[in-house]
Design a protein around this motif. Structure first.
Motif, mmCIF file in Angstrom:
data_model
loop_
_atom_site.group_PDB
_atom_site.id
_atom_site.type_symbol
_atom_site.label_atom_id
_atom_site.label_comp_id
_atom_site.label_asym_id
_atom_site.label_seq_id
_atom_site.Cartn_x
_atom_site.Cartn_y
_atom_site.Cartn_z
ATOM 1 N N VAL A 128 0.842 -1.200 0.000
ATOM 2 C CA VAL A 128 0.000 0.000 0.000
ATOM 3 C C VAL A 128 0.876 1.249 0.000
ATOM 4 C CG1 VAL A 128 -1.713 1.294 1.301
ATOM 5 C CG2 VAL A 128 -1.925 -1.164 1.113
ATOM 6 N N ILE A 129 1.986 1.177 0.731
ATOM 7 C CA ILE A 129 2.914 2.298 0.722
ATOM 8 C C ILE A 129 3.465 2.507 -0.686
ATOM 9 C CG2 ILE A 129 5.156 3.086 1.608
ATOM 10 C CD1 ILE A 129 4.289 1.819 4.278
ATOM 11 N N ALA A 158 1.864 1.804 -3.469
ATOM 12 C CA ALA A 158 0.791 2.405 -4.264
ATOM 13 C C ALA A 158 0.683 3.897 -3.971
ATOM 14 C CB ALA A 158 -0.537 1.711 -3.968
ATOM 15 N N PHE A 159 0.811 4.231 -2.703
ATOM 16 C CA PHE A 159 0.752 5.638 -2.285
ATOM 17 C C PHE A 159 1.867 6.451 -2.944
ATOM 18 C CE2 PHE A 159 2.754 8.493 0.935
ATOM 19 C CZ PHE A 159 1.856 9.538 0.851
ATOM 20 N N TYR A 184 3.512 5.690 -5.560
ATOM 21 C CA TYR A 184 3.246 5.750 -7.001
ATOM 22 C C TYR A 184 2.368 6.951 -7.330
ATOM 23 C CZ TYR A 184 1.459 4.508 -11.613
ATOM 24 O OH TYR A 184 1.106 4.537 -12.939
ATOM 25 N N ALA A 185 1.324 7.122 -6.522
ATOM 26 C CA ALA A 185 0.376 8.205 -6.805
ATOM 27 C C ALA A 185 1.000 9.581 -6.632
ATOM 28 C CB ALA A 185 -0.855 8.075 -5.912
ATOM 29 N N ILE A 186 1.923 9.730 -5.668
ATOM 30 C CA ILE A 186 2.458 11.082 -5.446
ATOM 31 C C ILE A 186 3.761 11.355 -6.185
ATOM 32 C CG2 ILE A 186 1.309 11.441 -3.212
ATOM 33 C CD1 ILE A 186 4.098 10.916 -1.944
ATOM 34 N N ALA A 200 3.175 8.860 -10.819
ATOM 35 C CA ALA A 200 2.135 9.313 -11.754
ATOM 36 C C ALA A 200 2.323 10.769 -12.196
ATOM 37 C CB ALA A 200 0.753 9.090 -11.152
ATOM 38 N N PHE A 221 8.555 5.739 -13.957
ATOM 39 C CA PHE A 221 9.118 5.189 -12.722
ATOM 40 C C PHE A 221 10.459 5.839 -12.438
ATOM 41 C CE2 PHE A 221 6.544 1.741 -14.573
ATOM 42 C CZ PHE A 221 5.626 1.614 -13.542
ATOM 43 N N PHE A 237 6.286 -0.814 -8.078
ATOM 44 C CA PHE A 237 5.815 0.221 -8.997
ATOM 45 C C PHE A 237 6.280 1.605 -8.583
ATOM 46 C CE2 PHE A 237 2.499 -0.297 -5.948
ATOM 47 C CZ PHE A 237 2.133 -1.630 -6.013
ATOM 48 N N VAL A 278 -4.742 10.240 -0.084
ATOM 49 C CA VAL A 278 -4.340 9.976 -1.471
ATOM 50 C C VAL A 278 -5.019 8.710 -1.991
ATOM 51 C CG1 VAL A 278 -2.398 9.276 -2.916
ATOM 52 C CG2 VAL A 278 -2.158 11.223 -1.384
ATOM 53 N N LEU A 279 -5.028 7.650 -1.182
ATOM 54 C CA LEU A 279 -5.673 6.415 -1.628
ATOM 55 C C LEU A 279 -7.144 6.683 -1.942
ATOM 56 C CD1 LEU A 279 -4.277 3.685 0.819
ATOM 57 C CD2 LEU A 279 -3.543 4.167 -1.515
ATOM 58 N N GLU A 317 -7.504 8.752 -5.174
ATOM 59 C CA GLU A 317 -7.201 7.971 -6.376
ATOM 60 C C GLU A 317 -8.287 6.934 -6.645
ATOM 61 O OE1 GLU A 317 -4.607 8.416 -8.455
ATOM 62 O OE2 GLU A 317 -3.725 10.037 -7.282
ATOM 63 N N PHE A 331 -0.668 -3.621 -11.167
ATOM 64 C CA PHE A 331 -0.521 -2.179 -11.026
ATOM 65 C C PHE A 331 0.212 -1.549 -12.210
ATOM 66 C CE2 PHE A 331 0.097 1.828 -9.027
ATOM 67 C CZ PHE A 331 -0.906 1.900 -8.092
ATOM 68 N N THR A 332 1.304 -2.182 -12.627
ATOM 69 C CA THR A 332 2.101 -1.574 -13.695
ATOM 70 C C THR A 332 1.456 -1.752 -15.061
ATOM 71 O OG1 THR A 332 3.395 -3.592 -13.737
ATOM 72 C CG2 THR A 332 4.310 -1.740 -12.532
ATOM 73 N N TYR A 336 -7.211 1.655 -12.967
ATOM 74 C CA TYR A 336 -6.271 2.234 -12.024
ATOM 75 C C TYR A 336 -6.963 2.575 -10.692
ATOM 76 C CZ TYR A 336 -2.787 5.845 -10.738
ATOM 77 O OH TYR A 336 -1.856 6.612 -10.110
ATOM 78 N N PHE A 369 -6.649 1.123 -6.724
ATOM 79 C CA PHE A 369 -6.504 1.966 -5.535
ATOM 80 C C PHE A 369 -7.623 1.703 -4.532
ATOM 81 C CE2 PHE A 369 -3.301 4.570 -7.662
ATOM 82 C CZ PHE A 369 -2.459 4.770 -6.595
#
Lengths: 277, 286
Positions: A116-117, A119-120, A122-124, A127, A132, A211, B30-31, B34, B244-245, B253, B257
């Motif tokens: 989850v970290i 994914a987080f 990745y979002a900040i 993206a 990457f 990711f 953020v989660l 998204e 995810f990738t 996407y 999330f």
């Protein structure tokens, strides 16, 4: 009376059996790691970069360097933050509601799912940039590292006797000097051990890197590009159908395992030595 | 001058402490942000919809949630009795000389990176499951067992620590009355350490449900609720790790999330329960 004794013996036998089961799997996994890993190790691993399957000149050089950079940068971010935050809790916040609240939050972060970290981050950090990059991987690892360092620093500074602080205050030293010159010095060994263990812990993390820093088949020291790491390479290679890639995967596992276990043993020895004193 | 440095040091350290809180809140926020498109599109039905069809832009989280719950449940059923057994062995049975080396060995098992468990599971354990139970070796059963081996040392170590808090004098009094070891364990040690033991089990549960690498190798990654635990399945972390990738399209996407948010909330609740309800007394490093 006899029934009690029989039950007693049964339970004791079962418990002993559990311990044997635990040890059995430990040795099985260690044995696999060592035998498979040693078979796959050679100088080539350190000289060549990862290559397409079937290539003779194929190694893990880029992944090893990438891993070192990622862990190094993560440490450079995570250790100072963790130490400062731990210092605040132990020296300023003490048992205040706020300090205890931060302790709780940090404890929860310590066990948060690492994916989850990833994914987080990745979002900040991935993206918005559009690709990457190594920074993202390092930040993800740093987020995992801070709570661990914070906890050890907090605990270790607490062990420093109050009298030492008071003696320094009596000489007219301001608080920051007392902390840096007296408290840090007294807690040095413990804090360093905690840092070592936290490095070992994040070095084995794969999920936050999948990711963020992703992977790269080329040698790179540029944190703005995707960056290879031992763990992600291991994941990609081990799940591939190619024998030589799988072997490289075992070599990566071996390097990683040896590193993590030896750092852990080192940390334990340091703690033990201090206790004897 | 010194006063300024003194104050800046204090604020700097306070800021670092607050940063931990900021990060946690930001992760949630953020989660959620998204995941919003998926939350708006599928709402709460996401939890029960078992269809995951990226090409049709239909996403349901049920298979992944089901896989997470079942694999974690299997892991807990297998690991809990063994971990308690190990803890009993280490606190009450083993000779003094054996306690430290075996305890250390078990803690070492906890330090091995989870990806190594996953790789070992794929190459050495999956074939055994295939031979014994059929299927292709990948699925919830294999994932559950590999997961149980991975959380076992962690669970055993904290269970042992809570059992160790039982005062010797209580145990000795029971022995003096003619109690057997088992009597002492069940009537003195376990009641005394109950909160700690339950806490450690729940904490291990929190670890297991968020664990990614140990299960990604052996789950099979099929987006279906399987008919049998030996068939390939998926779980929240496995879906995230694998897709995810590759996710193209905003809804795909966002759905990933959404899954990440669900996982974060579940593990947050589980860990908070363990730590603050049960483990308050046994505040121990791990």
């Amino acid at each position: 009376m006899i029934k009690r004794k029989i039950i007693n013996n049964i339970v004791l036998a079962l418990s002993t059996l559990s311990a044997l089961i635990g040890l059995f799997f430990l040795f099985w996994i260690l044995w696999t790691l060592v035998s498979k890993g040693l078979d796959a190790m050679s100088m080539k691993i350190f000289i060549y970069d990862t290559a397409p399957p079937g290539r003779e000149e194929s190694g893990l050089r880029n992944a090893i360097v990438g891993q070192l950079i990622l862990v190094g940068v993560a440490s450079a971010i995570g250790i100072p933050l963790g130490i400062l935050a731990g210092t605040y809790l132990s020296e300023y916040g003490k048992n205040s509601k706020f300090a205890n609240f931060i302790r709780d939050i940090s404890d929860i972060m310590m066990s948060a799912p690492s994916i989850v970290i990833g994914a987080f981050v990745y979002a900040i950090l991935v993206a918005p940039v559009g690709h990457f990059n190594g920074w993202a991987g390092a930040v993800a690892l740093a987020i995992m590292m801070v709570p661990i360092v914070l906890r050890t620093t907090d605990d270790m500074l607490n062990l420093v006797p109050q009298q030492l602080r008071e003696a320094a205050y009596a000489l007219g030293a301001p608080k920051y000097k007392v902390i840096i010159q007296i408290v840090y010095r007294g807690a040095k060994v413990g804090v360093i051990t905690g840092i070592l263990l936290s490095i070992a812990r994040i070095a084995g993390e794969t999920a936050p890197l999948l990711f963020t820093s992703f992977n790269n088949n080329f040698f790179t020291t540029n944190l703005n590009e995707a960056m290879p790491s031992l763990t992600v390479t291991m994941f990609n290679f081990a799940t591939s159908p190619y024998e030589d890639w799988i072997n490289l995967g075992w070599a990566a596992a071996f390097i990683l395992g040896v590193f993590v276990l030896s750092v852990n043993i080192l940390g334990r020895l340091i703690i033990k030595k201090r206790k004897v004193k | 001058m010194q006063k300024i440095v003194d104050k800046s040091f204090e604020y700097l350290s306070k800021l670092s402490a607050i940063l931990v809180l900021i990060v946690l809140v930001t992760i949630f926020w953020v989660l959620f942000e998204e995941a919003k498109p998926a939350i708006e599109a599928f709402g709460i039905d996401f939890l029960t919809n078992s269809k995951w069809a990226p090409n049709l832009e239909i996403f349901g989280g049920a298979p992944a949630i089901f896989g997470s719950v079942v694999s974690t449940f299997l892991a807990m059923i297998i690991a809990t009795p063994i971990a308690i057994g190990i803890a009993i062995f280490l606190t009450e049975i083993a000779f003094e000389k054996l306690k430290t080396p075996i305890g250390t060995a078990i803690e070492m098992l906890a330090a091995i990176p989870s990806i190594i468990y996953g790789m070992w599971g794929l190459f050495y354990f999956a074939p055994i499951i295939r031979e014994w139970f059929g299927g292709n070796g990948l699925g919830l059963l294999t994932a559950g067992i590999v997961l149980s081996i991975m959380i076992l040392p962690f669970m055993a170590a904290i269970t042992r620590d809570s059992m160790n808090t039982t005062p010797d004098i209580l145990k000795e009094s029971a022995y003096a009355l003619g109690a057997t070891k088992w009597d002492v364990i069940k009537d003195v040690v376990i009641p005394y350490a109950k909160a700690g033991i339950i806490g450690s089990i729940i904490l291990a549960l929190g670890r297991a449900i968020g664990e990614t690498m140990a299960v990604t190798f052996v789950m099979g990654n099929v987006h279906k609720i399987p008919d049998s635990i030996v068939n390939a399945a998926t779980s929240i972390p496995v879906t995230l790790a694998n897709e995810f990738t590759e996710a193209d399209g905003d809804l795909y996407y966002a759905s990933l999330f959404y899954l990440a948010l669900i996982l974060f909330v579940i593990s947050f609740v589980v860990i908070a329960t363990a730590k603050f309800y049960f483990l308050r007394k046994v505040r121990k490093e791990i």
